[in-house]
Design a protein around this motif. Sequence first.
Motif, short mmCIF file in Angstrom:
data_model
loop_
_atom_site.label_atom_id
_atom_site.label_comp_id
_atom_site.label_asym_id
_atom_site.label_seq_id
_atom_site.Cartn_x
_atom_site.Cartn_y
_atom_site.Cartn_z
N ALA A 95 0.84 -1.20 0.00
CA ALA A 95 0.00 0.00 0.00
C ALA A 95 0.88 1.24 0.00
O ALA A 95 2.07 1.20 0.32
N ILE A 112 -5.89 7.84 3.94
CA ILE A 112 -6.12 6.42 3.67
C ILE A 112 -4.84 5.77 3.15
O ILE A 112 -3.96 6.45 2.60
N ALA A 163 -3.88 3.20 0.37
CA ALA A 163 -4.48 2.58 -0.81
C ALA A 163 -3.60 1.45 -1.33
O ALA A 163 -2.36 1.54 -1.28
N THR A 203 -1.74 0.35 -9.88
CA THR A 203 -1.35 1.77 -9.93
C THR A 203 0.11 1.89 -10.37
O THR A 203 0.86 0.91 -10.35
#
Length: 332
Positions: A197, A210, A212, A217
């Motif tokens: 993340a 947050i 993510a 990505t």
Amino acid sequence: MIRSVGAMPDGEPIREARLSGAGLDVAILSVGAALRRLAFAGRPVTLACPDPADYVARSPQMGAVVGRVANRIAGGRFTLDGTAYALPRNEAGRTHLHGGVRGFSRRNWTCRADADDAVTLAYRAADGEEGYPGALAVRCTYAIAGPGTLRCTLTATCDRPTLVNLAAHSYFNLALPPGGGPAPGIADHVVAIPAEAYLPVDADQIPTGIAAPVAGTPFDLRAPRRIGDTAFDHAFVLAREPVAAPRPVARVSAAGSRLRLEVASTEPALQFYDGRHLGEAGLGFAPRTGLCLEPQRFPDAPNHPGFPSIVLRPGETYRQVTEYRLGEGEPG
């Protein structure tokens, strides 16, 4: 060996410590406890300011230990134990960056040689310095810890509750010319970061709060990937809390270079910055000619209840251990 290499604006000597062994040649400045030179087998892998005085006036945190809080604090504001604090907004008048106008990176640390292969630097920040509560005693030890390995150990203690999030801010380039000359770009460097993340950010590079998933990505670096034109200035999430001993947090290679770098750290996050603003310092470096891999705690943590705390209280000791492990392999 420690020698004087210049002076602070008030005349206090700037000192440089030199370490060597296990294939490494290392130079540490008292200004910012900065790693001025890291070379393996005679080949430099870090950018350096031309003049020691540059580290005081205009260095882009080159090689320095940044703090009292590394990275950004939104609006320069936080609340601790019910008291609100305002810090200098030294980035575009909007955010507090790397400890403020004169954070730890622009202070002159004391410097003591522990042995031929180790040096310890220390700095005591006063209560209220750059707006932070409490006096903070910081120590930084650089030691050659094995073949091609430089270890950086950071500790801190306080007399009042305060915030602490230190980070080492070297700019790495594995394709630097051995004999000097302009630094090439880092687009052909290959980076791997074993993070599931990352922390998305807003227009001011402040985390949204947050964590993510990196999957799908441009920030998925779980497998080695060429940097190319992708823009990086993000924290990668490795854990929620520090771990007891350094474990690998990044691996770097470069096309045309046999050098390899592994960064190992106890820290739960790693800020990966591509050096896009290097040209703004006026030191002769073009943008994206060095990349930063900065082990640290979560950025802007006091303003995100879901992030692990970076509060340090009397009787506690902040501790970070980061290792830079250099070696050779097949060309990238």
